[in-house]
Design a protein around this motif. Sequence first.
Motif, PDB file in Angstrom:
ATOM      1  N   THR A  72      50.197  35.195 -19.391  1.00 36.98           N
ATOM      2  CA  THR A  72      51.112  35.519 -18.298  1.00 36.98           C
ATOM      3  C   THR A  72      50.688  34.664 -17.101  1.00 36.98           C
ATOM      4  N   PRO A  73      51.044  33.363 -17.121  1.00 35.79           N
ATOM      5  CA  PRO A  73      50.521  32.430 -16.120  1.00 35.79           C
ATOM      6  C   PRO A  73      50.978  32.767 -14.699  1.00 35.79           C
ATOM      7  N   ILE A  74      50.114  32.479 -13.759  1.00 34.97           N
ATOM      8  CA  ILE A  74      50.392  32.675 -12.334  1.00 34.97           C
ATOM      9  C   ILE A  74      50.613  31.305 -11.700  1.00 34.97           C
ATOM     10  N   LEU A  75      51.735  31.150 -11.001  1.00 36.47           N
ATOM     11  CA  LEU A  75      52.101  29.875 -10.374  1.00 36.47           C
ATOM     12  C   LEU A  75      52.077  30.033  -8.856  1.00 36.47           C
ATOM     13  N   LYS A  76      51.163  29.328  -8.226  1.00 31.89           N
ATOM     14  CA  LYS A  76      51.144  29.288  -6.771  1.00 31.89           C
ATOM     15  C   LYS A  76      52.226  28.322  -6.285  1.00 31.89           C
ATOM     16  N   PRO A  77      52.553  28.343  -4.998  1.00 31.94           N
ATOM     17  CA  PRO A  77      53.610  27.442  -4.494  1.00 31.94           C
ATOM     18  C   PRO A  77      53.357  25.994  -4.909  1.00 31.94           C
ATOM     19  N   GLY A  78      54.358  25.396  -5.542  1.00 29.99           N
ATOM     20  CA  GLY A  78      54.274  24.005  -5.959  1.00 29.99           C
ATOM     21  C   GLY A  78      53.619  23.776  -7.305  1.00 29.99           C
ATOM     22  N   GLU A  79      53.038  24.821  -7.907  1.00 34.06           N
ATOM     23  CA  GLU A  79      52.352  24.633  -9.180  1.00 34.06           C
ATOM     24  C   GLU A  79      53.335  24.600 -10.345  1.00 34.06           C
ATOM     25  N   VAL A  80      52.874  24.035 -11.482  1.00 30.17           N
ATOM     26  CA  VAL A  80      53.711  23.828 -12.664  1.00 30.17           C
ATOM     27  C   VAL A  80      52.989  24.403 -13.882  1.00 30.17           C
ATOM     28  N   PHE A  81      53.745  25.057 -14.743  1.00 35.04           N
ATOM     29  CA  PHE A  81      53.222  25.509 -16.043  1.00 35.04           C
ATOM     30  C   PHE A  81      54.033  24.812 -17.131  1.00 35.04           C
ATOM     31  N   GLU A  82      53.326  24.149 -18.043  1.00 38.70           N
ATOM     32  CA  GLU A  82      54.003  23.379 -19.095  1.00 38.70           C
ATOM     33  C   GLU A  82      53.383  23.689 -20.440  1.00 38.70           C
ATOM     34  N   TYR A  83      54.228  23.822 -21.457  1.00 38.60           N
ATOM     35  CA  TYR A  83      53.728  24.038 -22.808  1.00 38.60           C
ATOM     36  C   TYR A  83      54.705  23.439 -23.808  1.00 38.60           C
ATOM     37  N   THR A  84      54.197  23.225 -25.021  1.00 38.62           N
ATOM     38  CA  THR A  84      55.002  22.659 -26.106  1.00 38.62           C
ATOM     39  C   THR A  84      54.956  23.614 -27.295  1.00 38.62           C
ATOM     40  N   SER A  85      56.105  23.841 -27.904  1.00 36.54           N
ATOM     41  CA  SER A  85      56.192  24.729 -29.055  1.00 36.54           C
ATOM     42  C   SER A  85      57.063  24.074 -30.117  1.00 36.54           C
ATOM     43  N   THR A  86      57.075  24.660 -31.312  1.00 35.40           N
ATOM     44  CA  THR A  86      57.871  24.130 -32.411  1.00 35.40           C
ATOM     45  C   THR A  86      58.889  25.156 -32.870  1.00 35.40           C
ATOM     46  N   ALA A  87      59.999  24.664 -33.393  1.00 34.62           N
ATOM     47  CA  ALA A  87      61.069  25.522 -33.922  1.00 34.62           C
ATOM     48  C   ALA A  87      61.374  25.061 -35.348  1.00 34.62           C
ATOM     49  N   PRO A  88      60.763  25.693 -36.369  1.00 41.91           N
ATOM     50  CA  PRO A  88      61.088  25.343 -37.753  1.00 41.91           C
ATOM     51  C   PRO A  88      62.409  25.986 -38.170  1.00 41.91           C
ATOM     52  N   LEU A  89      63.397  25.158 -38.519  1.00 42.28           N
ATOM     53  CA  LEU A  89      64.730  25.655 -38.830  1.00 42.28           C
ATOM     54  C   LEU A  89      65.057  25.407 -40.298  1.00 42.28           C
ATOM     55  N   SER A  90      65.705  26.378 -40.914  1.00 41.82           N
ATOM     56  CA  SER A  90      66.244  26.208 -42.261  1.00 41.82           C
ATOM     57  C   SER A  90      67.740  25.986 -42.113  1.00 41.82           C
ATOM     58  N   VAL A  91      68.154  24.726 -42.117  1.00 41.60           N
ATOM     59  CA  VAL A  91      69.540  24.393 -41.796  1.00 41.60           C
ATOM     60  C   VAL A  91      69.927  23.139 -42.558  1.00 41.60           C
ATOM     61  N   ARG A  92      71.218  23.041 -42.874  1.00 37.80           N
ATOM     62  CA  ARG A  92      71.746  21.868 -43.574  1.00 37.80           C
ATOM     63  C   ARG A  92      72.608  21.060 -42.613  1.00 37.80           C
ATOM     64  N   PRO A  93      72.336  19.761 -42.452  1.00 35.23           N
ATOM     65  CA  PRO A  93      73.206  18.938 -41.595  1.00 35.23           C
ATOM     66  C   PRO A  93      74.639  18.939 -42.120  1.00 35.23           C
TER      67      PRO A  93
END
Length: 613
Positions: free
Chosen positions: A318-339
């Motif tokens: 539960t990140p805390i952001l002070k004025p001007g601060e940035v929170f960044e993260y990367t996640s993945t989405a595995p999808l079962s889908v047909r083009p």
Amino acid sequence: NDKIKDAYLLGNEDKVEELKVLAEKLGGPPPGVKVGDRGYALHTEIYDIGISAGRAASALEQSILEERVRRGRAMAAERRKNLEKEQKDWEDMMRNPGEREDKEAKDRRERTMGRLRAEIEEDNKKREERAKEMLGQLPELPKDSASSLEKALEEARADVKRLRKMRREGRGLGEVSEDADLTFMNPEDRLAAEDAGKTQSSKPKGSAARAREAAAAEAAGGRPRLPGDPDVTRGEIKIPIESSSSTTSGPLTVEVSSKYNTEQSDPPMRKHCFQYTIRITNNSPSDTIQLLSRRFEIQTVGSSMKDVVQGEGVTGRTPILKPGEVFEYTSTAPLSVRPIATTIIAARMKGEYNFVTLKSGQETATPEQIKTGGDDSAELGMFHFVFPEEQRVKPIQSTEEEEDDDDDDNNTTSTSTATVSSSTSAKPKSVSPPASSTSPSSAPPASTLPGDSDMSSGNVATSSVSDSSNIVTDNVRVQVSSTYRPERSDTNLNKHCFAYNVRITNESPKQNIQLVSRRFEIQTVGSSTKDVVQGPGVTGRQPILKPGESFEYTSTAPLSVKPILDKTAVVARMEGEYNFVLLGDDGTTPISSTPLQAKMGVFHFILPDLGNV
């Protein structure tokens, strides 16, 4: 002592032993000085000199290095263990398709039943405590299920009599419980009682109602779902398709970008993994903000429902952001889908982040603020997971409505791309099937046909068996060969998977052609019928072949068949044709709407010696 040291360093063991004897005759080392196996003492041991700062730092660094090596080895062992488990799970899934889903569904049912039993027991305990408090003792309860059923029937009969009496006297029906069993009422009394019960919808739900809701949620995989967007369901996206978005809600700006993760994707198994990076910026000049939870809505193309993913925190924090601060993260989405050919997207996603504005001097959110979900929410703007160029299906337009097969070539999956350069240089024009009523393609073909007698009986002549074919029809050569895939087969379950490679070559000296559709007939051994598989295009495309060019692809044929090994090693026979049209001088316009046929010769799926596989 010094002479013993010199002899030890020179490796003169005899001299060392001689000097040790002399030292013993002289009374040995002074009190407090210890001599080790070497036979001499260091000056730091004799004069009690402490370790130097340099040696202390070196010893500390060595200890830190050894600890890092130990941790690294432990992490590597854990990583190997996880990889082995993933490999084992994947192999189990390939050997027993659907078993993991069945096990997960069974586990969910068991968890649900356990939770329901616990809730029922808790409700029973509370009722017993209230009854004991009000009556001074517990009332007499049924001893077994038969007694409980008899008591319920008696209460139901009493309710029916009461309701009928009230009806005859012209009085109201009174309150009817949500859980009341109206089975024993006549139709008029049941309808009246149901109408009376509708006014009680604002009352708290009973354990049975909560149980039904929990069971429904578990049946959906424990994840809530919502009706999807019609354009994503149809695959006809009218709005601009963006793989990123940036949205400002109050003091927060939420930016997201996505890309395709080739390493973690498996297109032949319709597994496509995407990676998305989210950047949350606190634009407030004075307020400190804490993110409490998130909620996402994801809809894959072709699906009529959205999956709702929600939970506390962001990546477990539960990140805390002070004025001007940035929170960044990367996640993945595995999808079962047909083009699909009508769009380049795999899925659409949007959501929100709930947050709380911390007061002056407040370090973190209070339990009450966490429970209520915070003060406000920041929107995660809509964006799309977009297939890369090599995973997209080229659009197929037709003047008539055509039914797209759910599975390509008898549930086969294309595993390679075309080797044709001209098919990517210009957008192929669609070709309509002939309109003549006498044309074979104008009538919808049957899904099954009478099979060959030798395949039905298993008496297949050895001379006619081949796992490949090579036929030229109207200057179009079709070559096909098949191979057994043991890693995707399970002989115990009579599941046999084959891969077959098809190469189509335009051998005309000057005529361009375009492949427009295909039709296959496949018969498994022991079956009296042939399955017919057909559809527009080839692996979702309608490639154009210039003179001398080829189009090649590989598909798989998962067969559920019991071999007749005492008669033949053949498990299936396949043949078919590819419809194609001749193109004009511009290389894209069909000369005629009536397609020609390039035959795919008969070939067989043959089991190898399974003992050597």
